[in-house]
Write an enzyme that holds these catalytic residues in place. Structure first.
Site, PDB file in Angstrom:
ATOM      1  N   ASP A 140       0.858  -1.186   0.000  1.00  0.00           N
ATOM      2  CA  ASP A 140       0.000   0.000   0.000  1.00  0.00           C
ATOM      3  C   ASP A 140       0.895   1.238   0.000  1.00  0.00           C
ATOM      4  OD1 ASP A 140      -1.942  -1.897   0.396  1.00  0.00           O
ATOM      5  OD2 ASP A 140      -2.867  -0.910   2.114  1.00  0.00           O
ATOM      6  N   HIS A 155       5.860  -6.627  -0.064  1.00  0.00           N
ATOM      7  CA  HIS A 155       5.668  -7.984  -0.560  1.00  0.00           C
ATOM      8  C   HIS A 155       6.374  -8.215  -1.893  1.00  0.00           C
ATOM      9  CE1 HIS A 155       2.245  -8.955   2.290  1.00  0.00           C
ATOM     10  NE2 HIS A 155       2.402  -7.657   2.460  1.00  0.00           N
ATOM     11  N   SER A 193       8.154   5.465   5.195  1.00  0.00           N
ATOM     12  CA  SER A 193       9.255   4.714   4.602  1.00  0.00           C
ATOM     13  C   SER A 193       9.038   4.577   3.096  1.00  0.00           C
ATOM     14  CB  SER A 193       9.365   3.329   5.247  1.00  0.00           C
ATOM     15  OG  SER A 193       9.315   3.425   6.659  1.00  0.00           O
TER      16      SER A 193
END
Length: 295
Positions: free
Chosen positions: A113, A169, A256
């Site tokens: 996301d 991921h 981040s």
């Protein structure tokens, strides 16, 4: 004001920035800039705040944070009262149903996301950080022979705001290689900071690894830490096969960035993302959604 593009509604929305006034002050005022250089960019500052976010006392921050930024708690594996600390909440896992993974091997999915910007046909020595500022991939990973493989390739920058799901991921099935750590500072990765700190990604602490993807050739993964990010945690096992959508790792508290580099002629990024990127706008994306197509 930071505007991001909503791909679903085809409209722009203002990003609610956690600590906006604080960021504008420390990166925009002479006194704030001095404090940033003397204290805030240092490891000790982020380490101490990160430790606080691991304590039970920090759990008191969770509910006000959720309310202020309208975070959807119906898609988290834990309920709001089950988190033992703010970092426990910050690194929350989502239900599988909330982030379906596109299984088509010809489709490139978002690795997490966040807010995505894309650059195609890149010049290794002049990769765009933000309008007017560039950096070098060679200096980003300190490995020229690997960096040279991505000349004229594609760069994806996924910025994770503090309000986002903070796990990243794998975008395909394949074999991940070991992660390499590069020490550095702890500047914010918010656009407010990106506009004022040249070569910021090359200044901050970061980790990089190669991912031998089944369908998109060797992908270069880079995770960049930021202010108050206590740790970059890699949860994968090197040289063990993974499937598309498997977790690679997560960031502890703070905004981040995950950066992916693809070799030339491996992928075509979706037109809306490319168009918005040229205009200087990031696109909101969610883990598993289509962002490009295999060439």
């Amino acid at each position: 004001m930071i505007k991001v593009y909503d791909r679903t509604n085809k409209s722009y929305e203002e990003e609610l920035v956690a600590g906006k006034g604080y960021l504008e002050w420390i990166y925009g005022s002479p006194i704030g800039k001095n404090i940033t250089e003397l204290i805030i960019k240092k490891r000790l500052f982020s380490k101490l705040y990160g430790r606080f976010c691991d304590t039970k006392l920090s759990a008191n921050k969770i509910e006000p944070f959720v309310d202020k930024f309208s975070i959807d708690m119906t898609i988290t594996k834990k309920g709001i009262n089950e988190f033992t600390s703010f970092n426990d909440f910050f690194t929350r896992e989502l239900t599988l149903e909330s982030r379906p993974i596109n299984k088509d091997k010809n489709i490139l999915i978002a690795p997490g996301d966040g807010r995505l910007i894309a650059y195609e046909n890149i010049d290794l020595e002049n990769i765009i950080q933000i309008k007017g500022l560039t950096y070098s991939l060679k200096k980003l990973i300190n490995k020229d022979d690997i960096a040279n493989n991505y000349q004229n390739g594609t760069c994806l920058i996924l910025r994770l705001a503090p309000t986002d799901y903070h796990r990243f991921h794998f975008v395909d099935s394949g074999v991940p290689c070991e992660s390499h750590f590069i020490n550095g500072h702890y500047y914010s990765v918010n656009p407010i900071a990106l506009k004022t700190i040249p070569k910021l990604f090359c200044e901050n602490k970061r980790e990089w690894s190669l991912f031998k993807s089944d369908n998109f050739n060797d992908i270069l993964y880079i995770e960049v830490g930021a202010t108050c990010v206590g740790s970059i945690i890699q949860t994968y096992s090197p040289n063990i096969r993974v499937t598309r959508g498997n977790e690679k790792g997560y960031f502890k508290f703070g905004g981040s960035t995950t950066i992916l580099f693809f070799k030339k002629d491996c992928v075509k990024i979706d037109d809306d993302i490319c168009e918005q990127s040229k205009l200087g706008f990031e696109c909101k994306v969610a883990l598993g959604e289509k962002i490009g197509t295999k060439l």
